[in-house]
Design an enzyme around this catalytic site. Structure first.
Site, PDB file in Angstrom:
ATOM      1  N   CYS A 115       0.798  -1.235   0.000  1.00  0.00           N
ATOM      2  CA  CYS A 115       0.000   0.000   0.000  1.00  0.00           C
ATOM      3  C   CYS A 115       0.822   1.273   0.000  1.00  0.00           C
ATOM      4  CB  CYS A 115      -0.944  -0.003   1.197  1.00  0.00           C
ATOM      5  SG  CYS A 115      -2.251  -1.228   0.996  1.00  0.00           S
TER       6      CYS A 115
HETATM    7  P1  NAD Z   1      -4.703  -8.640  -3.776  1.00  0.00           P
HETATM    8  O1  NAD Z   1      -3.859  -8.517  -4.990  1.00  0.00           O
HETATM    9  O2  NAD Z   1      -4.228  -9.436  -2.618  1.00  0.00           O
HETATM   10  O3  NAD Z   1      -6.113  -9.253  -4.190  1.00  0.00           O
HETATM   11  C1  NAD Z   1      -6.834  -8.864  -5.317  1.00  0.00           C
HETATM   12  C2  NAD Z   1      -7.637 -10.080  -5.790  1.00  0.00           C
HETATM   13  O4  NAD Z   1      -8.552  -9.670  -6.792  1.00  0.00           O
HETATM   14  C3  NAD Z   1      -6.792 -11.180  -6.411  1.00  0.00           C
HETATM   15  O5  NAD Z   1      -7.037 -12.402  -5.735  1.00  0.00           O
HETATM   16  C4  NAD Z   1      -7.254 -11.234  -7.873  1.00  0.00           C
HETATM   17  O6  NAD Z   1      -7.224 -12.528  -8.404  1.00  0.00           O
HETATM   18  C5  NAD Z   1      -8.680 -10.716  -7.749  1.00  0.00           C
HETATM   19  N1  NAD Z   1      -9.254 -10.181  -8.974  1.00  0.00           N
HETATM   20  C6  NAD Z   1      -8.708  -9.330  -9.870  1.00  0.00           C
HETATM   21  N2  NAD Z   1      -9.598  -9.043 -10.847  1.00  0.00           N
HETATM   22  C7  NAD Z   1     -10.745  -9.728 -10.566  1.00  0.00           C
HETATM   23  C8  NAD Z   1     -12.012  -9.838 -11.184  1.00  0.00           C
HETATM   24  N3  NAD Z   1     -12.311  -9.189 -12.306  1.00  0.00           N
HETATM   25  N4  NAD Z   1     -12.934 -10.616 -10.620  1.00  0.00           N
HETATM   26  C9  NAD Z   1     -12.653 -11.289  -9.479  1.00  0.00           C
HETATM   27  N5  NAD Z   1     -11.474 -11.207  -8.838  1.00  0.00           N
HETATM   28  C10 NAD Z   1     -10.524 -10.441  -9.381  1.00  0.00           C
HETATM   29  O7  NAD Z   1      -5.047  -7.160  -3.345  1.00  0.00           O
HETATM   30  P2  NAD Z   1      -5.287  -6.586  -1.850  1.00  0.00           P
HETATM   31  O8  NAD Z   1      -4.006  -6.449  -1.128  1.00  0.00           O
HETATM   32  O9  NAD Z   1      -6.417  -7.326  -1.231  1.00  0.00           O
HETATM   33  O10 NAD Z   1      -5.761  -5.106  -2.215  1.00  0.00           O
HETATM   34  C11 NAD Z   1      -7.005  -4.849  -2.808  1.00  0.00           C
HETATM   35  C12 NAD Z   1      -7.244  -3.355  -2.773  1.00  0.00           C
HETATM   36  O11 NAD Z   1      -7.335  -2.912  -1.408  1.00  0.00           O
HETATM   37  C13 NAD Z   1      -6.121  -2.508  -3.394  1.00  0.00           C
HETATM   38  O12 NAD Z   1      -6.676  -1.399  -4.012  1.00  0.00           O
HETATM   39  C14 NAD Z   1      -5.305  -2.091  -2.181  1.00  0.00           C
HETATM   40  O13 NAD Z   1      -4.611  -0.879  -2.412  1.00  0.00           O
HETATM   41  C15 NAD Z   1      -6.380  -1.891  -1.148  1.00  0.00           C
HETATM   42  N6  NAD Z   1      -5.930  -2.027   0.243  1.00  0.00           N
HETATM   43  C16 NAD Z   1      -5.064  -3.029   0.571  1.00  0.00           C
HETATM   44  C17 NAD Z   1      -4.662  -3.174   1.904  1.00  0.00           C
HETATM   45  C18 NAD Z   1      -3.689  -4.254   2.300  1.00  0.00           C
HETATM   46  O14 NAD Z   1      -3.166  -4.177   3.408  1.00  0.00           O
HETATM   47  N7  NAD Z   1      -3.425  -5.245   1.457  1.00  0.00           N
HETATM   48  C19 NAD Z   1      -5.181  -2.327   2.888  1.00  0.00           C
HETATM   49  C20 NAD Z   1      -6.092  -1.341   2.519  1.00  0.00           C
HETATM   50  C21 NAD Z   1      -6.463  -1.211   1.184  1.00  0.00           C
END
Ligand code: NAD
Length: 444
Positions: free
Chosen positions: A278
């Site tokens: 992030c």
């Molecule tokens: P991640 O990469 O771990 O997970 C994203 C998931 O989405 C993946 O499993 C991928 O296969 C799936 N995906 C992509 N396109 C898709 C579709 N069309 N249909 C279904 N599934 C699909 O990402 P994350 O770390 O969970 O982050 C997600 C969002 O949250 C980002 O914008 C990130 O900036 C934000 N965020 C993350 C955190 C953190 O600590 N990881 C904290 C706050 C906010």
């Protein structure tokens, strides 16, 4: 309510399981069939304390699937929780666009009202200017009439994600209109105690970036002070920061004489730089967004620059004792970007290991949770990944502490037990400098 969560990564799966815990019926969707199969077996695809138990406890209310279309048709609310990485120096909205189109296409077949909530971190303006038009185009329907649109950024910290989600410090409820806000309020009815910020879509998006960029700024500020202290000599940044923390602006002083230190103090601390999925990417995305809008982000550019230099500072500390690193045996302790997670995305360990290898060091590494991730990131056998702390340091000339895992508190004893007193470079200033005879630290 019946909820679908698109994306079962760190945020999507915790959101899905957390909402199920609060009594909602949740369908978790991912394109990654292997991930969905694991979740169906009750096994989280990543290390996150408490998540496995949460999945098990809410099995009856949680359905994992790869069928996004059906998930949208059978629910009332859909969260977009897909990744928003940085590509070409700016936010890459490919997954958000694709999810929006797919949700929109399902909405076209729905007779009832639906709420679409953007949980992914997206630069201010994205929900209105990218997601909403795609939903309308794919569905042939009108936002604010046939379906609602909201932005509800997530603030969970990996490693503490379950607790953060179930007991959030705040709920940012950005809504297109009154109906969208009502939907969000209903969804979060069971979350007492969280401060609710009800606002418009782009302000909600901005709150997320402002929050992350403030934390990044605090870290780079501390690192800059640390680097100057090291250049000056006889200045210890740990003592400097303890002195800074003691200010009445950073310490709450109740009348009973006790002292309460807000968690911001943990970010006002020197180290090897911030990482993770992030902070670095959100900083880069906001800087690029500002430039595009004719508003250069001068301060945030400097924050990023300090952070990019920090891995070199760690390697320079090793070089202070070993002017040539060729053949020097370095044990890297901690690979995940923070403790209690297996996530290595953006971890400072990656550039540090890269620099050590480039200078000819022989690198062993140990992380209590990230070994599998590390195998993917260092696939060529260039780094020997160890099963435990003792084997990582057994033959080491230097141990470099990069992640604040609790297990590393016993590092001084473990280093003594090797019998040859390797140098300890504490790149997190986690241990007391007096705890070990051959101690070196950032900003010391
Ligand atoms: P991640 O990469 O771990 O997970 C994203 C998931 O989405 C993946 O499993 C991928 O296969 C799936 N995906 C992509 N396109 C898709 C579709 N069309 N249909 C279904 N599934 C699909 O990402 P994350 O770390 O969970 O982050 C997600 C969002 O949250 C980002 O914008 C990130 O900036 C934000 N965020 C993350 C955190 C953190 O600590 N990881 C904290 C706050 C906010």
């Amino acid at each position: 309510m019946r909820v679908s969560v698109i994306g079962t990564g760190y945020v999507g799966l915790v959101t899905g399981a957390g909402l199920a815990e609060k009594g909602h019926h949740v369908t978790c969707v991912d394109t990654d069939a292997a991930k969905i199969a694991r979740i169906r077996r009750g096994v989280p695809p990543f290390h996150e304390p408490g998540l496995e138990e949460l999945l098990r406890r809410n099995r009856a209310r949680l359905e994992p699937t790869t069928d996004l279309h059906r998930a949208v048709l059978e629910t009332d609310v859909s969260f977009i929780a897909v990744g928003t990485p940085v590509g070409d120096g700016q936010i890459d909205l490919t997954a958000v666009r694709e999810a929006s189109r797919q949700i929109g296409s399902a909405l076209g077949e729905k007779a009832t009202y639906h709420l679409v909530v953007v949980k992914s971190t997206v630069v201010p303006g994205t929900t209105e200017q990218v997601v909403l038009p795609l939903l309308e185009a794919a569905s042939g329907k009108q936002a604010g009439v046939d379906f609602g649109v909201a932005t509800n950024p997530e603030f969970l910290t990996e490693g503490e994600a379950v607790r953060d989600f179930l007991r959030p410090d705040r709920l940012v409820l950005g809504a297109l209109d009154a109906s969208s806000l009502t939907g969000l309020e209903e969804l979060y009815a069971g979350f007492d105690g969280a401060e609710r910020i009800r606002t418009n879509l782009r302000t909600a998006e901005m709150i997320k970036y402002a929050s992350n960029c403030l934390l990044a700024t605090a870290i780079s500020f501390s690192n800059e002070i640390a680097n100057l202290g090291a250049a000056l000599g006889e200045v210890d940044v740990a003592e400097v920061m303890r002195g800074v923390h003691a200010s009445k602006y950073l310490t709450v002083m109740p009348s009973d004489g006790s002292r309460l230190r807000p968690e911001l103090a943990a970010f006002l601390w020197a180290g090897c730089g911030f990482g993770g999925s992030c902070l670095p990417k959100d900083l880069t995305a906001l800087i690029a967004h500002g430039e595009r809008l004719g508003q250069p982000m001068v301060l945030l550019r400097a924050v990023a620059q300090v952070n990019e230099q920090q891995p070199d500072k760690v390697v320079a500390l090793v070089r202070k004792y070993f002017p040539s690193l060729r053949g020097v045996r370095v044990a890297v302790l901690g690979l995940a970007f923070r403790p209690e997670t297996s996530d290595m995305r953006g971890s400072p360990a990656i550039p540090i290991v890269g620099r050590l290898l480039a200078e000819g060091a022989c690198v062993t590494a140990y992380d209590p949770a990230a070994r599998q991730e590390a195998r993917r990131i260092f696939p060529d056998g260039s780094v020997r990944l160890c099963e435990d702390l003792a084997s990582a340091i057994a033959d080491a000339d230097v141990a470099v502490l990069l992640t604040r895992w609790e297990e590393f508190r016993r590092l001084p004893d473990a280093l003594r037990a090797t019998g040859h007193a390797p140098l300890l470079v504490d790149a997190r200033r986690m241990l007391e400098k007096t705890a070990y005879e051959r101690y070196e630290g950032i900003g010391l």
